[in-house]
Design a protein around this motif. Structure first.
Motif, PDB file in Angstrom:
ATOM      1  N   THR A  81       0.838  -1.208   0.000  1.00  0.00           N
ATOM      2  CA  THR A  81       0.000   0.000   0.000  1.00  0.00           C
ATOM      3  C   THR A  81       0.863   1.244   0.000  1.00  0.00           C
ATOM      4  O   THR A  81       0.621   2.191  -0.765  1.00  0.00           O
ATOM      5  N   ASP A  84       2.627   1.906  -3.305  1.00  0.00           N
ATOM      6  CA  ASP A  84       1.718   2.475  -4.282  1.00  0.00           C
ATOM      7  C   ASP A  84       1.467   3.957  -4.003  1.00  0.00           C
ATOM      8  O   ASP A  84       1.459   4.782  -4.928  1.00  0.00           O
ATOM      9  N   MET A  85       1.288   4.306  -2.737  1.00  0.00           N
ATOM     10  CA  MET A  85       1.019   5.694  -2.376  1.00  0.00           C
ATOM     11  C   MET A  85       2.216   6.600  -2.661  1.00  0.00           C
ATOM     12  O   MET A  85       2.056   7.797  -2.931  1.00  0.00           O
ATOM     13  N   ARG A  90       1.574  10.629  -7.355  1.00  0.00           N
ATOM     14  CA  ARG A  90       0.897  10.802  -6.070  1.00  0.00           C
ATOM     15  C   ARG A  90       1.558  11.954  -5.320  1.00  0.00           C
ATOM     16  O   ARG A  90       2.789  12.093  -5.314  1.00  0.00           O
ATOM     17  N   TYR A 130      -7.831   3.037   2.412  1.00  0.00           N
ATOM     18  CA  TYR A 130      -7.755   4.394   1.882  1.00  0.00           C
ATOM     19  C   TYR A 130      -8.136   4.464   0.410  1.00  0.00           C
ATOM     20  O   TYR A 130      -8.647   5.487  -0.056  1.00  0.00           O
ATOM     21  N   ALA A 131      -7.930   3.395  -0.331  1.00  0.00           N
ATOM     22  CA  ALA A 131      -8.098   3.433  -1.785  1.00  0.00           C
ATOM     23  C   ALA A 131      -9.508   3.859  -2.183  1.00  0.00           C
ATOM     24  O   ALA A 131      -9.693   4.586  -3.163  1.00  0.00           O
ATOM     25  N   ARG A 132     -10.514   3.449  -1.422  1.00  0.00           N
ATOM     26  CA  ARG A 132     -11.887   3.791  -1.809  1.00  0.00           C
ATOM     27  C   ARG A 132     -12.145   5.296  -1.642  1.00  0.00           C
ATOM     28  O   ARG A 132     -12.901   5.884  -2.411  1.00  0.00           O
ATOM     29  N   ARG A 134      -9.844   7.599  -2.023  1.00  0.00           N
ATOM     30  CA  ARG A 134      -9.152   8.234  -3.152  1.00  0.00           C
ATOM     31  C   ARG A 134      -9.973   8.119  -4.430  1.00  0.00           C
ATOM     32  O   ARG A 134     -10.002   9.050  -5.241  1.00  0.00           O
ATOM     33  N   ARG A 135     -10.630   6.988  -4.633  1.00  0.00           N
ATOM     34  CA  ARG A 135     -11.495   6.858  -5.806  1.00  0.00           C
ATOM     35  C   ARG A 135     -12.609   7.908  -5.789  1.00  0.00           C
ATOM     36  O   ARG A 135     -12.966   8.474  -6.820  1.00  0.00           O
TER      37      ARG A 135
END
Length: 315
Positions: A81, A84-85, A90, A130-132, A134-135
């Protein structure tokens, strides 16, 4: 009186249920993953590209350091994670990997932004979930368009969704100073920008605690369990306070009471979409609790219209 008693019992039942669930949810909390202390952030006094690049680079360094610690700890999911961040494209104004994680990610070009939306998420959001969020921010940025930026502010310890902390304002009270600091910094860096605060679920409690000191155009409450205030005037906000709730949002069933108990207050009082609260209402369509910023939704169009400064943009 009987109705109030039944509602009180329902709220207390929710408290007991959360108390039982707490050991289970707490066992899985990512706060147990260690991370280093981040370097002190250099104050952002202007949103020029050079100053922003320096802040983003500092956030990236802190993320890579946290990634190395997570990998040594044996948490491959957290390490992935964080990698990726910290990747290309980013941009984080701040990052702290400790205690579930903190961050403030910028989507869009803040150096040119005339409109800035700050997303304040609610319970159950941490680095591993967190990804949701950010979407949602990506969908909002695409809908608003133009010279806009979205800041996803995970700058506090959101309570676990099934926990006693999600029923009290304690975490929100802790979070308020940091949210005020972020808004002040954005105001200093982009003094001409129109800033809107978008507060989802428990995040609306956070925004309410900070409201009296926020120089923003709008405070938007959606999927809110309440704010702890009985009416908009109690927030002492200079911003326009707006509220919306989707027809499929389960939060409508939460009892709107604030019960003083020996260890603190449980519940958040008046329903923000109730007439007596006094917020300016917007159309949230038929969305559910996690669907307010879903692409193509009525609620996204409404919220994007508020951010753009043209009001509730109807379908």
């Amino acid at each position: 009186m009987a109705s109030r008693s039944r509602t009180s019992r329902a709220l207390l039942t929710a408290l007991v249920t959360a108390s039982v669930a707490l050991p289970v949810s707490g066992a899985a909390r990512p706060a147990a993953v260690p991370a280093p202390v981040p370097a002190p952030a250099v104050p952002l006094r202007a949103a020029d590209p050079a100053s922003l690049d320096a802040r983003y680079a500092a956030g990236r360094r802190d993320m890579w350091a946290a990634r190395e610690v997570a990998a040594r700890h044996g948490d491959a999911r957290r390490a992935a994670t964080l990698a990726d961040m910290a990747g290309p494209g980013r941009s984080f104004l701040m990052f702290d990997g400790r205690d579930g994680g903190r961050g403030a990610e910028v989507l869009g070009d803040l150096s040119r932004a005339e409109r800035v939306a700050v997303l304040v998420p609610g319970a159950g959001v941490d680095l591993d979930h967190y990804a949701r969020v950010r979407r949602d921010a990506e969908a909002l940025l695409a809908e608003v368009g133009g010279a806009s930026a979205v800041v996803v502010w995970l700058g506090y310890r959101p309570p676990a969704l099934l926990s006693t902390a999600a029923l009290t304002p304690a975490r929100a009270q802790e979070a308020a100073p940091a949210l005020r600091a972020l808004v002040r910094e954005l105001g200093t860096a982009r003094p001409g920008a129109r800033v809107s605060l978008l507060c989802h679920s428990y995040g609306s409690v956070v925004c309410a605690r900070a409201a009296s000191a926020l120089a923003v155009a709008d405070i938007v409450l959606y999927g809110s369990p309440g704010t702890g205030a009985d009416r908009v005037g109690s927030l002492r906000a200079t911003a326009t306070v707006r509220a919306g709730r989707g027809r499929e949002d389960w939060i409508a069933g939460v009892p709107h009471l604030a019960l003083p108990l020996p260890f603190g207050t449980v519940g958040f009082g008046t329903d923000p979409v109730a007439t007596e609260f006094g917020a300016a209402l917007f159309d949230a369509g038929d969305c559910g609790h996690s669907g307010y910023l879903r692409p193509g939704s009525v609620s996204l169009r409404s919220i994007a219209g508020i951010v753009a400064g043209i009001g509730d943009r109807r379908a």
